[in-house]
Design a protein around this motif. Structure first.
Motif, short mmCIF file in Angstrom:
data_model
loop_
_atom_site.label_atom_id
_atom_site.label_comp_id
_atom_site.label_asym_id
_atom_site.label_seq_id
_atom_site.Cartn_x
_atom_site.Cartn_y
_atom_site.Cartn_z
N ARG A 73 -13.12 60.01 -7.54
CA ARG A 73 -13.84 60.60 -8.67
C ARG A 73 -13.54 62.09 -8.65
N TYR A 74 -12.96 62.55 -9.73
CA TYR A 74 -12.63 63.97 -9.85
C TYR A 74 -13.65 64.62 -10.77
N GLN A 75 -14.03 65.84 -10.46
CA GLN A 75 -14.98 66.56 -11.30
C GLN A 75 -14.58 68.02 -11.38
N GLN A 76 -14.77 68.58 -12.56
CA GLN A 76 -14.53 70.00 -12.76
C GLN A 76 -15.67 70.56 -13.60
N ASP A 77 -16.13 71.76 -13.25
CA ASP A 77 -17.26 72.39 -13.92
C ASP A 77 -16.87 73.78 -14.43
N TRP A 78 -17.43 74.14 -15.57
CA TRP A 78 -17.20 75.45 -16.15
C TRP A 78 -18.54 76.06 -16.56
N GLY A 79 -18.67 77.36 -16.40
CA GLY A 79 -19.77 78.14 -16.96
C GLY A 79 -19.14 79.12 -17.93
N ILE A 80 -19.36 78.93 -19.21
CA ILE A 80 -18.65 79.69 -20.24
C ILE A 80 -19.62 80.62 -20.97
N PRO A 81 -19.44 81.93 -20.81
CA PRO A 81 -20.28 82.86 -21.57
C PRO A 81 -19.97 82.71 -23.07
N VAL A 82 -21.01 82.67 -23.87
CA VAL A 82 -20.86 82.51 -25.32
C VAL A 82 -21.56 83.66 -26.02
N ARG A 83 -20.84 84.25 -26.97
CA ARG A 83 -21.43 85.28 -27.82
C ARG A 83 -21.00 84.96 -29.24
N LEU A 84 -21.95 84.79 -30.13
CA LEU A 84 -21.64 84.45 -31.52
C LEU A 84 -21.05 85.67 -32.22
N VAL A 85 -19.82 85.49 -32.73
CA VAL A 85 -19.10 86.56 -33.41
C VAL A 85 -18.50 86.00 -34.69
N GLU A 86 -18.73 86.67 -35.79
CA GLU A 86 -18.17 86.25 -37.09
C GLU A 86 -16.65 86.14 -37.00
N GLY A 87 -16.09 85.01 -37.45
CA GLY A 87 -14.64 84.82 -37.49
C GLY A 87 -14.02 84.36 -36.18
N ALA A 88 -14.83 84.10 -35.15
CA ALA A 88 -14.30 83.64 -33.87
C ALA A 88 -13.78 82.21 -34.00
N PRO A 89 -12.88 81.78 -33.11
CA PRO A 89 -12.38 80.39 -33.16
C PRO A 89 -13.52 79.39 -33.08
N ALA A 90 -13.35 78.27 -33.76
CA ALA A 90 -14.38 77.24 -33.80
C ALA A 90 -14.12 76.12 -32.79
N GLU A 91 -13.06 76.23 -32.01
CA GLU A 91 -12.72 75.17 -31.05
C GLU A 91 -12.51 75.77 -29.67
N LEU A 92 -12.99 75.06 -28.67
CA LEU A 92 -12.81 75.46 -27.28
C LEU A 92 -12.11 74.32 -26.56
N VAL A 93 -10.95 74.59 -25.97
CA VAL A 93 -10.20 73.59 -25.23
C VAL A 93 -10.17 74.01 -23.77
N LEU A 94 -10.64 73.12 -22.89
CA LEU A 94 -10.66 73.40 -21.47
C LEU A 94 -9.60 72.55 -20.78
N ASP A 95 -8.92 73.12 -19.81
CA ASP A 95 -7.85 72.43 -19.10
C ASP A 95 -8.41 71.75 -17.87
N LEU A 96 -8.40 70.41 -17.86
CA LEU A 96 -8.87 69.64 -16.71
C LEU A 96 -7.71 69.42 -15.77
N ARG A 97 -7.85 69.88 -14.56
CA ARG A 97 -6.77 69.75 -13.57
C ARG A 97 -7.29 68.98 -12.37
N ALA A 98 -6.53 67.99 -11.95
CA ALA A 98 -6.86 67.29 -10.72
C ALA A 98 -6.42 68.16 -9.54
N VAL A 99 -7.28 68.25 -8.57
CA VAL A 99 -6.97 69.10 -7.41
C VAL A 99 -6.58 68.24 -6.23
#
Length: 99
Positions: A73-99
């Motif tokens: 069982r592989y697991q990866q965790d992220w803590g992503i700071p978010v700040r709402l900004v007009e015109g910012a990208p609407a999609e977030l893609v995270l890279d899952l890597r097996a270690v």
């Protein structure tokens, strides 16, 4: 994707799980929780900033049909700071890597 020499373990259904939470909780108005799969639509609230916590888990087994194939069982965790900004990208893609 699992490491070389392994495959996702689909014997019992979807082998991946995605958990999304936010701090403060009001940062997310939709999409929080745990569900199978690796994709989720999130709806952000009117909170100007916070932290998005994302956790992904996947089950994989050694290649081949051997009875004694090792599974992991592989697991990866992220803590992503978010700040709402007009015109910012609407999609977030995270890279899952097996270690």
């Amino acid at each position: 994707m699992p490491p070389t020499g392994q495959h996702l373990d689909t014997r019992f259904g979807e082998p991946t799980q995605l958990t999304v939470t936010a701090s403060p909780p009001e940062l997310l108005t939709a999409g929080a929780g745990t569900a199978p799969g690796l994709s989720r639509e999130l709806l952000l609230g009117d909170v100007p900033e916070g932290v998005l916590s994302v956790s992904v888990a996947a089950g994989a087994c050694d290649e081949g049909d051997g009875v004694f194939a090792a599974c992991h069982r592989y697991q990866q965790d992220w803590g992503i700071p978010v700040r709402l900004v007009e015109g910012a990208p609407a999609e977030l893609v995270l890279d899952l890597r097996a270690v």
